[in-house]
Scaffold this motif. Structure first.
Motif, short mmCIF file in Angstrom:
data_model
loop_
_atom_site.label_atom_id
_atom_site.label_comp_id
_atom_site.label_asym_id
_atom_site.label_seq_id
_atom_site.Cartn_x
_atom_site.Cartn_y
_atom_site.Cartn_z
N GLN A 478 0.82 -1.20 0.00
CA GLN A 478 0.00 0.00 0.00
C GLN A 478 0.86 1.25 0.00
O GLN A 478 0.55 2.24 -0.67
CB GLN A 478 -0.92 0.00 1.22
CG GLN A 478 -2.10 -0.95 1.12
CD GLN A 478 -3.02 -0.82 2.32
OE1 GLN A 478 -2.63 -0.31 3.36
NE2 GLN A 478 -4.24 -1.32 2.18
N VAL A 481 2.27 1.75 -3.54
CA VAL A 481 1.24 2.24 -4.46
C VAL A 481 0.96 3.72 -4.20
O VAL A 481 0.68 4.49 -5.12
CB VAL A 481 -0.05 1.41 -4.33
CG1 VAL A 481 -1.21 2.07 -5.07
CG2 VAL A 481 0.17 0.00 -4.85
N SER A 482 1.07 4.13 -2.95
CA SER A 482 0.74 5.50 -2.55
C SER A 482 1.93 6.44 -2.65
O SER A 482 1.79 7.63 -2.31
CB SER A 482 0.20 5.51 -1.12
OG SER A 482 -0.85 4.60 -0.96
N ARG A 550 -6.53 14.61 -3.07
CA ARG A 550 -5.59 13.69 -2.43
C ARG A 550 -5.13 14.25 -1.09
O ARG A 550 -5.07 13.51 -0.09
CB ARG A 550 -4.40 13.47 -3.36
CG ARG A 550 -3.38 12.46 -2.83
CD ARG A 550 -3.93 11.05 -2.89
NE ARG A 550 -2.97 10.06 -2.43
CZ ARG A 550 -3.17 8.76 -2.46
NH1 ARG A 550 -4.31 8.27 -2.93
NH2 ARG A 550 -2.25 7.91 -2.03
N LEU A 564 -5.40 4.09 4.64
CA LEU A 564 -4.72 4.38 3.38
C LEU A 564 -5.40 3.66 2.23
O LEU A 564 -5.47 4.19 1.11
CB LEU A 564 -3.25 3.99 3.48
CG LEU A 564 -2.37 4.37 2.29
CD1 LEU A 564 -2.39 5.87 2.05
CD2 LEU A 564 -0.93 3.89 2.52
N ASN A 568 -6.76 5.44 -1.20
CA ASN A 568 -6.41 5.00 -2.55
C ASN A 568 -7.64 4.59 -3.36
O ASN A 568 -7.63 4.64 -4.59
CB ASN A 568 -5.43 3.82 -2.48
CG ASN A 568 -4.06 4.24 -2.00
OD1 ASN A 568 -3.68 5.41 -2.12
ND2 ASN A 568 -3.31 3.31 -1.43
N ARG A 569 -8.71 4.19 -2.68
CA ARG A 569 -9.92 3.76 -3.38
C ARG A 569 -10.63 4.93 -4.05
O ARG A 569 -11.23 4.77 -5.12
CB ARG A 569 -10.88 3.08 -2.40
CG ARG A 569 -12.10 2.44 -3.06
CD ARG A 569 -13.01 1.81 -2.02
NE ARG A 569 -13.73 2.82 -1.25
CZ ARG A 569 -14.89 3.35 -1.61
NH1 ARG A 569 -15.48 2.97 -2.74
NH2 ARG A 569 -15.48 4.25 -0.85
N THR A 571 -9.19 8.32 -4.41
CA THR A 571 -8.35 9.37 -5.01
C THR A 571 -7.16 8.75 -5.70
O THR A 571 -6.74 7.63 -5.39
CB THR A 571 -7.85 10.37 -3.95
OG1 THR A 571 -6.98 9.70 -3.03
CG2 THR A 571 -9.01 10.99 -3.20
N ALA A 573 -3.20 8.44 -6.52
CA ALA A 573 -1.91 8.72 -5.89
C ALA A 573 -1.10 9.62 -6.81
O ALA A 573 -1.15 9.50 -8.04
CB ALA A 573 -1.15 7.42 -5.62
#
Length: 575
Positions: A478, A481-482, A550, A564, A568-569, A571, A573
């Motif tokens: 996570q 990905v962020s 974001r 987190l 991410n769901r 907005t 990154a």
């Protein structure tokens, strides 16, 4: 067989032998009940053996292996119909209760041999629970007493019939469900009742080879509720919904749209219906439009303060809607709360001193003192045609449900340039994409820059469940990905919901608006008029202090109010 309680004398003492049951008695009673008797096999067996309630319950507990929950303990416990629906529990003669200081969950049953109840409970209960046995009469009495508390919830939801208002509309209440003899009508009413009680935003009825799946959209996420067995029963449910929505029940090959209304105590709840053919029959989606939150009395009128916005965003939005003229654009995906924000904004400026007119497709909520016009494309009343007529009706404030085409966009801009405040929505991914979308529709860049007052984009972010929240650390995937590292998170208390019955094991309960906005200044107007690239608009908006989606979502995450994964769901990154 049952050995009746008898008394035997042994050395002058009397010993009482408890009644007993064997499996053959139970099998025979269950088979006899299949013949369609009005009473349950439990009541038939007890009557046949002539046993008292306490003796029969002890005998049933001995053969089934379940412990008995005494009447005193049962009525002292607290029923919990958040974990299992009251209506479904009434059908199955069971009740979930919480006992002791730790609030442990116990499922109290009358029939310990019902496999259907066992499977239903396992599929709907996300937390550990104990099963206990109680007499059916005690369970019925507890359910009858708990009905008063459920009706108190009904009153809050506006589900009790207002006897002084004879207007049309279906009645959805416990009395209506129990009074109706048709199993199809009872099933549909129970689904609507549960959806209202749980404050679902949508009901999904999905056809399967063996029947139908019922799902509710709770806090923006679909949650399985129950299964309808039998393809014939599933089709009859769809037909019932078509009848309520005044649709063609014989047409099963093309999509159909409609709506219906249920009566409530002080207002109405409307359901917007979409029927879609599928390979297994037909699917239905019902959108709940609970107008009680807006028109259920002055104390319930929705205001901008009810949106739980961050302070700076709230101040900006109030400043925008207070402008005497210009265009305010609201953007976001379907289900992001755009309409709710617009209605709250209209309520904020609806003082009765100005003429406010809306054109919508459809009119989702009725606002007192506002002229609301529904689009009717079959009769030729489109957004563009309706907007032209509105301008001849001496408006001060105008709300356009959605700008979909060039003509509507052009008229909206002209209305904003001629002294009207125009609020409207546009489908786009961000506040910067809105400008490009309107320019692509053919709106003159200079006119757009002069008309625009501000642009507002929003999403709905799920919040951590307050009952099961606990510290956590995001996993490395996570973070990657962020585009984050653990060093960037040091000093912040990160929290996440573990999952409990209160949040249906999701870890989330409730949602909050996160928004990005851009208020127009001279520099931004110059950039729009010259069709500057998005990067230039983004840079100038950052210089004036605008917060993007974001950043707003990450602020909630760092404050421990969401996760987190949820950020991410909803907005993107940053690259």
């Amino acid at each position: 067989m049952v050995v009746e309680a008898v008394q035997q004398e042994d050395a002058g003492a009397q010993v009482q032998i408890a009644p007993q049951l064997v499996l053959d008695d139970i099998r025979q009673a269950r088979l006899q009940a299949l013949g369609g008797a009005d009473t349950s096999w439990l009541e038939q067996l007890q009557a046949q053996r002539g046993l008292e309630d306490a003796g029969f319950l002890q005998a049933l507990a001995s053969v089934s292996g379940l412990e008995v929950l005494s009447s005193d303990a049962l009525f002292a416990a607290t029923p919990d119909f958040e974990v299992l629906s009251y209506v479904e529990c009434s059908r199955r003669h069971c009740v979930p209760v919480r006992e002791g200081s730790d609030g442990a969950l116990t499922l109290v049953l009358a029939d310990p041999y019902s496999e259907e109840i066992a499977q239903w409970a396992r599929s709907h209960l996300s937390e550990a629970y104990d099963a206990r046995l109680a007499h059916m009469r005690d369970i019925r009495a507890l359910l009858a007493g708990a009905e008063q508390a459920v009706r108190a919830t009904e009153e809050q939801l506006g589900e009790q019939l207002d006897e002084s208002d004879p207007s049309e509309g279906e009645i959805v209440s416990l009395e209506a469900i129990e009074a109706d003899s048709s199993p199809v009508i009872r099933a549909v009413s129970a689904i609507l009742y549960d959806a209202l009680k749980q404050r679902a935003s949508d009901i999904h009825l999905k056809s399967t080879p063996g029947g139908m799946n019922v799902k509710f959209r709770l806090d923006g996420v679909l949650v399985g509720v129950s299964d309808i067995r039998g393809a014939d029963m599933a089709q009859r449910l769809i037909s019932r919904i078509k009848v309520m929505s005044m649709l063609d029940i014989a047409e099963r090959r093309v999509p159909q749209d409609g709506r219906f209304r249920v009566r409530s105590k002080a207002s109405y709840v409307d359901f917007r219906v979409s029927i879609m053919p599928s390979i297994h029959g037909e699917d239905a989606v019902l959108r709940l439009l609970d107008r009680s939150s807006l028109t259920g009395g002055q104390e319930k009128v929705l205001r901008l303060a009810d949106l739980s916005l961050e302070a700076a965003a709230m101040t900006t939005l109030r400043r925008l809607v207070a402008q005497p003229y210009g265009m305010i654009l609201v953007t976001g995906p379907t289900g992001s709360g755009k309409t709710t924000t617009l209605y709250a904004a209209l309520q904020e400026i609806n003082h009765g001193h100005e003429n406010i007119i809306t054109i919508e497709d459809p009119v989702e909520y009725q606002l007192a003192g506002v002229l609301q016009i529904p689009v009717n494309e079959k009769k030729g009343l489109t957004f563009a045609r309706g907007l032209r007529s509105i301008l001849r009706h001496d408006p001060d404030k105008i709300m356009v449900g959605e700008v979909r085409d060039e003509e509507t966009a052009q008229i909206s801009v002209q209305a904003a340039l001629t002294g009207h405040l125009v609020l409207t929505t546009v489908h786009a991914n961000s506040i910067f994409d809105v400008v490009g979308r309107l320019l692509h529709m053919g709106v003159d860049a200079y006119s757009l820059s002069s008309a625009l007052v501000g642009i507002w984009a929003q999403r709905l972010l799920r919040l951590n469940c307050p009952r099961c929240v606990r510290p956590y650390e995001p996993d490395p995937e996570q973070l990657a990905v962020s585009n984050l590292s653990m060093d960037a998170l040091r000093g912040h208390t990160l929290l996440a919901g573990a999952g409990c019955s209160h949040c249906r094991a999701t870890g989330y309960k409730g949602r909050q608006v996160v928004a990005e906005y851009m208020t127009m200044n001279d520099r931004l107007r110059d950039l729009v008029a010259t069709k500057a690239p998005v990067s230039a608009l983004r840079q100038e908006a950052a210089l004036q202090g605008s917060q993007n989606l974001r950043d707003a979502a990450m602020a909630l995450f760092l404050a421990g109010r969401t996760t987190l994964a949820e950020v991410n769901r909803v907005t993107f990154a940053d690259a």
